[in-house]
Each structure stands twice: as C-alpha cells, then as structure tokens.
Motif scaffolding. Structure first.
Motif, PDB file in Angstrom:
ATOM      1  N   VAL A  18      16.170  -1.985   4.398  1.00 12.05           N
ATOM      2  CA  VAL A  18      14.990  -1.625   3.606  1.00 12.05           C
ATOM      3  C   VAL A  18      14.610  -2.816   2.732  1.00 12.05           C
ATOM      4  CG1 VAL A  18      14.049  -0.081   1.872  1.00 12.05           C
ATOM      5  CG2 VAL A  18      15.606   0.811   3.614  1.00 12.05           C
ATOM      6  N   ALA A  19      13.397  -3.327   2.944  1.00 15.92           N
ATOM      7  CA  ALA A  19      12.918  -4.493   2.187  1.00 15.92           C
ATOM      8  C   ALA A  19      11.809  -4.124   1.221  1.00 15.92           C
ATOM      9  CB  ALA A  19      12.414  -5.572   3.146  1.00 15.92           C
ATOM     10  N   VAL A  20      11.086  -3.041   1.521  1.00 15.31           N
ATOM     11  CA  VAL A  20       9.937  -2.650   0.697  1.00 15.31           C
ATOM     12  C   VAL A  20       9.944  -1.137   0.539  1.00 15.31           C
ATOM     13  CG1 VAL A  20       7.420  -2.678   0.454  1.00 15.31           C
ATOM     14  CG2 VAL A  20       8.590  -4.587   1.598  1.00 15.31           C
ATOM     15  N   THR A  60       2.052  -0.655   2.394  1.00 13.44           N
ATOM     16  CA  THR A  60       3.427  -1.084   2.642  1.00 13.44           C
ATOM     17  C   THR A  60       3.496  -1.926   3.902  1.00 13.44           C
ATOM     18  OG1 THR A  60       4.232   0.963   1.611  1.00 13.44           O
ATOM     19  CG2 THR A  60       5.800  -0.281   2.928  1.00 13.44           C
ATOM     20  N   ALA A  61       2.740  -1.558   4.925  1.00  9.45           N
ATOM     21  CA  ALA A  61       2.716  -2.330   6.171  1.00  9.45           C
ATOM     22  C   ALA A  61       2.179  -3.737   5.927  1.00  9.45           C
ATOM     23  CB  ALA A  61       1.861  -1.614   7.211  1.00  9.45           C
ATOM     24  N   ARG A  62       1.149  -3.874   5.083  1.00  8.64           N
ATOM     25  CA  ARG A  62       0.622  -5.200   4.754  1.00  8.64           C
ATOM     26  C   ARG A  62       1.709  -6.058   4.105  1.00  8.64           C
ATOM     27  NH1 ARG A  62      -4.290  -2.713   2.547  1.00  8.64           N
ATOM     28  NH2 ARG A  62      -6.056  -3.039   3.933  1.00  8.64           N
ATOM     29  N   THR A  63       2.412  -5.464   3.163  1.00  9.84           N
ATOM     30  CA  THR A  63       3.474  -6.205   2.464  1.00  9.84           C
ATOM     31  C   THR A  63       4.568  -6.659   3.424  1.00  9.84           C
ATOM     32  OG1 THR A  63       3.052  -4.912   0.457  1.00  9.84           O
ATOM     33  CG2 THR A  63       5.151  -6.087   0.583  1.00  9.84           C
ATOM     34  N   VAL A  64       4.963  -5.764   4.301  1.00  8.86           N
ATOM     35  CA  VAL A  64       5.999  -6.109   5.280  1.00  8.86           C
ATOM     36  C   VAL A  64       5.520  -7.238   6.192  1.00  8.86           C
ATOM     37  CG1 VAL A  64       7.254  -5.251   7.301  1.00  8.86           C
ATOM     38  CG2 VAL A  64       7.109  -3.852   5.237  1.00  8.86           C
ATOM     39  N   LEU A  65       4.289  -7.150   6.677  1.00  3.13           N
ATOM     40  CA  LEU A  65       3.742  -8.199   7.536  1.00  3.13           C
ATOM     41  C   LEU A  65       3.743  -9.554   6.825  1.00  3.13           C
ATOM     42  CD1 LEU A  65       0.663  -6.765   9.499  1.00  3.13           C
ATOM     43  CD2 LEU A  65       2.555  -8.095  10.428  1.00  3.13           C
ATOM     44  N   ALA A  78      12.152  11.143  -1.902  1.00  2.00           N
ATOM     45  CA  ALA A  78      11.611  11.812  -0.716  1.00  2.00           C
ATOM     46  C   ALA A  78      10.110  11.606  -0.652  1.00  2.00           C
ATOM     47  CB  ALA A  78      11.950  13.297  -0.747  1.00  2.00           C
ATOM     48  N   GLY A  79       9.602  11.201   0.492  1.00  2.00           N
ATOM     49  CA  GLY A  79       8.173  10.963   0.661  1.00  2.00           C
ATOM     50  C   GLY A  79       7.767   9.512   0.497  1.00  2.00           C
ATOM     51  N   ASP A  80       8.647   8.663  -0.037  1.00  2.00           N
ATOM     52  CA  ASP A  80       8.330   7.242  -0.152  1.00  2.00           C
ATOM     53  C   ASP A  80       8.238   6.611   1.230  1.00  2.00           C
ATOM     54  OD1 ASP A  80       8.271   7.336  -2.874  1.00  2.00           O
ATOM     55  OD2 ASP A  80      10.223   6.380  -3.186  1.00  2.00           O
ATOM     56  N   VAL A  81       7.418   5.569   1.319  1.00  2.00           N
ATOM     57  CA  VAL A  81       7.303   4.811   2.560  1.00  2.00           C
ATOM     58  C   VAL A  81       8.285   3.650   2.504  1.00  2.00           C
ATOM     59  CG1 VAL A  81       5.793   3.464   4.055  1.00  2.00           C
ATOM     60  CG2 VAL A  81       4.883   5.439   2.821  1.00  2.00           C
ATOM     61  N   LEU A  82       9.117   3.537   3.528  1.00  2.00           N
ATOM     62  CA  LEU A  82      10.132   2.488   3.576  1.00  2.00           C
ATOM     63  C   LEU A  82       9.734   1.447   4.619  1.00  2.00           C
ATOM     64  CD1 LEU A  82      13.355   4.710   3.591  1.00  2.00           C
ATOM     65  CD2 LEU A  82      12.077   3.838   1.621  1.00  2.00           C
ATOM     66  N   GLY A  83       9.770   0.206   4.199  1.00  2.00           N
ATOM     67  CA  GLY A  83       9.539  -0.894   5.123  1.00  2.00           C
ATOM     68  C   GLY A  83      10.867  -1.562   5.435  1.00  2.00           C
ATOM     69  N   PRO A 125      -5.455   6.933  10.202  1.00  2.00           N
ATOM     70  CA  PRO A 125      -6.541   6.451  11.055  1.00  2.00           C
ATOM     71  C   PRO A 125      -6.931   5.024  10.679  1.00  2.00           C
ATOM     72  CG  PRO A 125      -7.018   8.659  10.236  1.00  2.00           C
ATOM     73  CD  PRO A 125      -5.804   8.175   9.497  1.00  2.00           C
ATOM     74  N   GLY A 126      -7.160   4.218  11.686  1.00  4.86           N
ATOM     75  CA  GLY A 126      -7.593   2.846  11.431  1.00  4.86           C
ATOM     76  C   GLY A 126      -6.489   1.906  11.000  1.00  4.86           C
ATOM     77  N   LEU A 127      -5.222   2.362  11.033  1.00  8.14           N
ATOM     78  CA  LEU A 127      -4.122   1.509  10.581  1.00  8.14           C
ATOM     79  C   LEU A 127      -4.059   0.220  11.392  1.00  8.14           C
ATOM     80  CD1 LEU A 127      -1.521   0.973   8.965  1.00  8.14           C
ATOM     81  CD2 LEU A 127      -0.276   2.247  10.743  1.00  8.14           C
ATOM     82  N   ALA A 128      -4.104   0.331  12.709  1.00  9.06           N
ATOM     83  CA  ALA A 128      -3.989  -0.859  13.547  1.00  9.06           C
ATOM     84  C   ALA A 128      -5.133  -1.828  13.280  1.00  9.06           C
ATOM     85  CB  ALA A 128      -3.967  -0.457  15.018  1.00  9.06           C
ATOM     86  N   ALA A 129      -6.346  -1.306  13.187  1.00  8.46           N
ATOM     87  CA  ALA A 129      -7.502  -2.183  12.954  1.00  8.46           C
ATOM     88  C   ALA A 129      -7.387  -2.886  11.603  1.00  8.46           C
ATOM     89  CB  ALA A 129      -8.790  -1.366  13.016  1.00  8.46           C
ATOM     90  N   THR A 130      -6.922  -2.155  10.591  1.00  7.07           N
ATOM     91  CA  THR A 130      -6.765  -2.754   9.257  1.00  7.07           C
ATOM     92  C   THR A 130      -5.749  -3.889   9.285  1.00  7.07           C
ATOM     93  OG1 THR A 130      -7.314  -0.661   8.181  1.00  7.07           O
ATOM     94  CG2 THR A 130      -6.101  -2.286   6.877  1.00  7.07           C
ATOM     95  N   LEU A 131      -4.627  -3.676   9.957  1.00 12.24           N
ATOM     96  CA  LEU A 131      -3.593  -4.702  10.011  1.00 12.24           C
ATOM     97  C   LEU A 131      -4.020  -5.885  10.877  1.00 12.24           C
ATOM     98  CD1 LEU A 131      -0.396  -2.468  10.300  1.00 12.24           C
ATOM     99  CD2 LEU A 131      -1.370  -3.543   8.253  1.00 12.24           C
TER     100      LEU A 131
END
Length: 560
Positions: free
Chosen positions: A488-490, A498-503, A477-482, A524-530
């Motif tokens: 589920v891959a990540v 996790t989003a970087r890894t999925v991308l 519970a609380g893990d981020v799933l990609g 915050p800033g997730l979109a800009a980071t990706l």
C-alpha cells in the motif's frame, strides 16, 4: 468381534500393520493417487455410465490427488512434529476434506463421501474392527448421498467391500476381505447394469474404487494385490446405448458442480429442487460445507438453486456435447483428434473480459474469482487442455506461484515441457503475452516473455473492507488503497484521484507504456480521465486500456 473362518484367512505377518496410524494414512493417500493416475486412461476408456464422456478415471485421479495434497499439508504444517505430530484422526479428516474440496465428476464426488464416511470412524480407532465399521459407514453414506442409486455402480462395489468384512478381524484380514469383495462385485457389474453389459465393460467408477482399496491393502500388508486384467474398449454399438446428452439427446446437456456453504435444512430443499431439474444428483459433505453434482439442461437454474440455498463457489459447468458426442473428423479441431500443438500459453486472469481478451490472443485461460484463487488441479487441467508439447505458464499472482510450480512439475512428469514465468500481476502477464512468438525457439520465447514481464511495474487499486494498519498508515473501511508492487503506497478517498497519484509515483521512475485494466463498476470515464492525465503530463508515454469485466479489482495499472 467373532467371525467365522474364511477361505483366505491366514496368519498375520510380522511386517503387516495392525493399526492404521497417521503415517499409514499418508502412504495410503499417496498410493491411491499414484494408482488412479496410473489407471486413469484405462478407466476413462470404459466410462459409459452415467454419461459416456470418458472422464471418470481423470475425475477420480484429481479427487484422490486433492485428498493426498491435503494430507501432505497436515504433515508440512509448522510445528507438525514431536508431540504435535499428526495423528490418525488428523490424517483421515484431512484426506476426506481434501477430497471434498477437490471432488470432480459423479464418481469423484461419491469417492469423497466414501472417504468422509470412513474418516468419521477411523478417527475414533484404526484397527481391523474399526476399518470394517468404517467401510460399512462409508458405503451407507455414499448411497444416501445419491438421489437415485443404481446397482452395478461404484455404490454396489462399495457395499460389497463392506459386506465382505462386516464381522471384523485383524487390520490386514479386513483389508483383504474388503478388496476381494469389491473385486468380485466389480466383475459382476456388467450383469447388473444394461449399458455395461451392452458395452462389454465393468463399471468405471467401481474399477476406480477397487484401485483405492488395492492401495489400502498394499499399505497395510506391504504387498500389492494382483493387477486387474485390462478392460476391453466398449463395443462400438454400445456407444450410443449409454446416457447420451446435450440438446436433442436423451439426457441433460450440462454437468454442474460447485462447493456450497449452507445449512442442512437448506441443502434438503436444494436436493429436491435439483432432483426436479435433472439427474445424476449427488450431494456430499456436511458441517456447513457441501459438494454438489448434478446433470441438467438448465445450468443457470442449478446454480441459482445453490445461491438460494447458501453460498456456492468453485462453480464448474461442462457441456456434454463437447465431450460425449464429438463432431465428424473433418469438423473436429486438431487437438481433439489427439494432435498436439507445438506451444501454448496458459494464463490466470481476473475478470471475464480480460480472460476473453487473452483467449482471443491464443492463450488458454483460467479465471481467478475474488476470494477463490484457482487450485493446482485447475492449473494442471488448463495445461492439459492447451494440448501442446510446450507450455508457458503465467500465474499472474504471487500467491499462486507455489500452486503453479506444482502444476508445472506434474505436467512435466506427463511429458509436457513447461516453463513457469513468475508473473505477479495480470498486467505482467499481458506484457508477456504481447511478445509471445510461437515460431521462435522455446527458450528464446520464454526469455523474451520473462523480460517483458520483468520490465513491467504493476499497481492495483482496491477498496478497504475494514480498518487496518498498512505501510502507508492506518486505513478505514471504504478507503481507496493504491498498491504498488503489492504494498500500500497511497490511501485516498476517491478512486480517480488515488489512481492519478499512483500513476504519477510510478512514472517518476520513467516508462514508455501505461496499461490500464478497468473492471465493471469502476467510476464512469475513469480510463479516459487517466489517459488524458498521462497524455498531458508525460508526452513520451503511450497508454492502452483493457476492460476486465466482472470479478477483477477496480483498476490494474502496468508501466513498461
């Protein structure tokens, strides 16, 4: 029970049913939906009470259709054969439950309570005496569900149906008496309700109930009752004598409906609060699940009252000003004047922001809320709302494909040309919408949109709610799933990482355009980071970002 002979008594024919078994309930539900579908426009045309918004026939049809689909689901369930075949109790309870979940409008909500009242008795037995008791129970429970019942309405017609057969008899005889009683009462409604008399029409909800009882009579006897004479259109002078609504009108401006999970005591308090807020209050259901209908000026307050009472969902708010009082002809949109557009796109989308974005692009949107996927009725209503001769339907969810296919078939039966593109995620729908060109031929447009959707790989980031086994291992519970293409891959601890890894995994197979759909509540800033990550690591790949707002997964990713 003993009863005195009546003028329309006759011997029971060998082909008439003496017991309403499960198959008969199934046939009744189908005939009811068919009858109300056939009479929908005529009933809409005479709808002047409680609000002259011309949708009573449509609401009754949608309610009956939901009831029929629930019955069909019981018969289609795995193992529903032989010793495990549905019985009368299974069928009538499914019919009532389906109507409760799919109830629309004032009359549809009352119809669902009538079916619920009947189901409670018919589950115990289904001969003529039980049907008579069922109709009596149904009429009483429906009247009790309405805060301020009035005579000359569907409630009056239901009471007359019950009174006509209160002393029981054979199943065909009771069905005939109920139908005749209802039909006679319907003809008297203009003399009981002033707005009906002024308009020169019978009650719309009552006419719908006569159709329901007519379908029951045909199921039991094998013979359809004589059709009701066509109702005249309301007298022009009477259009303003009904309960006009909207700011500055004589009645409330909004119709609010929602399903509510709540305890009985909380519902009693809710009724008192909603009764003070507005009118046309109907609360039906029981056993923890209720359908709430009310007309109010403050729609937000009506929903807040539901939140205080329990858990409201499937919330629908209709502004009467848009339906009851059309603008002048030159101010009315072409589709409202009955002029169909050539083509439209209907798309299911998570999040208010994403739905708004696609609406601005010309799509008719259906918002999917967490845990509350739209039903087939919602998709069909959106297709109708698009008011086009040709419609491209984008479900944007694998789980919605069956509901979308059903909605498409029903729309085709109404003469609308519908193409269902089996999009599995919102980013595929966005890709399809981006290449939509209404000026080219329908087939060419559908092929181009399908190709764009099919060329878009998709991923989603979500937060695990509990420990479970996945294709990538055990998550807590609380893990981020990609999730990539639904699997589920990540499994990670940080959403951005996790989003970087999925991308990276998705772009290993190539790509020209990355679409990011970011929901409220994302870091915050997730979109800009990706975007920076893609720009630095994949020089030939462009990135576009959309904001989904509330109600969407934290992040959706598309790679074309």
């Amino acid at each position: 029970m003993s009863r005195a002979p009546q003028p329309f008594d006759h011997a029971v024919r060998s082909d008439e049913r003496l017991v309403l078994d499960a198959g008969a309930v199934r046939a009744w539900s189908a005939r009811t939906a068919e009858a109300l579908g056939r009479e929908r426009a005529a009933i809409d045309a005479i709808n002047v009470f409680p609000v002259a918004d011309g949708d009573t026939g449509t609401n009754l049809y949608l309610t009956a259709d939901a009831a029929h689909r629930a019955v069909e689901a019981v018969f289609a369930a795995p193992g529903a054969a032989g010793d495990h075949a549905p019985d009368t109790a299974d069928a009538v309870r499914a019919m009532a439950h389906g109507a409760l979940l799919g109830a629309r409008g004032n009359s549809g909500t009352i119809l669902s309570q009538l079916l619920r009242g009947m189901a409670g008795v018919l589950a115990e037995g289904a001969d003529g005496d039980h049907l008579a008791r069922a109709l009596t129970t149904a009429a009483a429970s429906a009247r009790a569900a309405v805060a301020h019942p009035e005579e000359g309405t569907i409630l009056t017609v239901a009471a007359a149906a019950a009174t006509g057969c209160w002393d029981g008899g054979t199943l065909p005889d009771v069905a005939r008496r109920a139908y005749e009683g209802a039909r006679t009462a319907l003809e008297a409604t203009p003399g009981q309700l002033a707005v009906l008399g002024a308009a020169g029409v019978v009650d719309a909800g009552g006419q719908g109930l006569v159709a329901v009882l007519g379908a029951l009579l045909e199921t039991i006897t094998g013979t359809a009752p004589e059709a009701l004479p066509p109702s005249p259109a309301p007298a022009p002078a009477a259009a303003g004598t009904g309960e006009t609504c909207g700011p500055g009108g004589e009645g409330p401006g909004y119709e609010v409906l929602y399903l509510l999970e709540a305890e009985d005591a909380a519902v009693e308090l809710l009724k008192a609060r909603l009764d003070a807020l507005g009118d046309s209050l109907v609360v039906v259901g029981g056993d923890g699940l209720w359908n709430v209908h009310v007309h109010v000026d403050d729609a937000g307050a009506a929903v807040e009252a539901g939140i205080e009472a329990g858990r409201p969902h499937r919330i629908r708010v209709t502004h009467f000003a848009a339906t009851a009082r059309p603008a002048r002809a030159e101010e009315t949109p072409a589709h409202a004047r009955g002029e169909r557009a050539r083509r439209a796109v209907v798309a299911v989308l998570p999040g208010e922001g994403l739905a708004g974005l696609c609406a601005e692009a010309g799509a008719t949107t259906v918002q999917a809320r967490p845990g509350e996927p739209p039903a087939g009725d919602d998709l069909l209503a959106a297709v109708r709302r698009a008011h086009a001769r040709e419609v491209v339907l984008l479900p944007n969810d694998t789980d919605l494909r069956a509901a979308a296919a059903t909605a498409a078939e029903r729309a085709r039966a109404e003469g609308i040309r519908v193409a269902l593109i089996p999009t599995r995620a919102a980013v595929q729908g966005i890709a399809a919408l981006a290449v939509h060109e209404p000026d080219r031929s329908f087939d060419e447009d559908v092929v181009a949109m399908t190709a764009a959707a099919g060329a878009t790989r998709y991923a989603e980031l979500a937060v695990a709610e509990r420990q479970s086994f996945t294709s990538a291992g055990v998550c807590q519970a609380g893990d981020v799933l990609g999730l990539i293409e639904g699997d589920v891959a990540v499994i990670g601890q940080d959403l951005t990482e996790t989003a970087r890894t999925v991308l990276d995994r998705m772009l290993q197979a190539g790509g020209e355009l990355v679409t990011l759909v970011v929901a409220d509540g994302a870091p915050p800033g997730l979109a800009a980071t990706l975007e920076t990550h893609v720009r630095r690591g994949y020089l030939a790949v462009d990135t576009v970002t959309y904001h989904a707002g509330e109600g969407a997964p934290p992040l959706l990713i598309g790679v074309e």
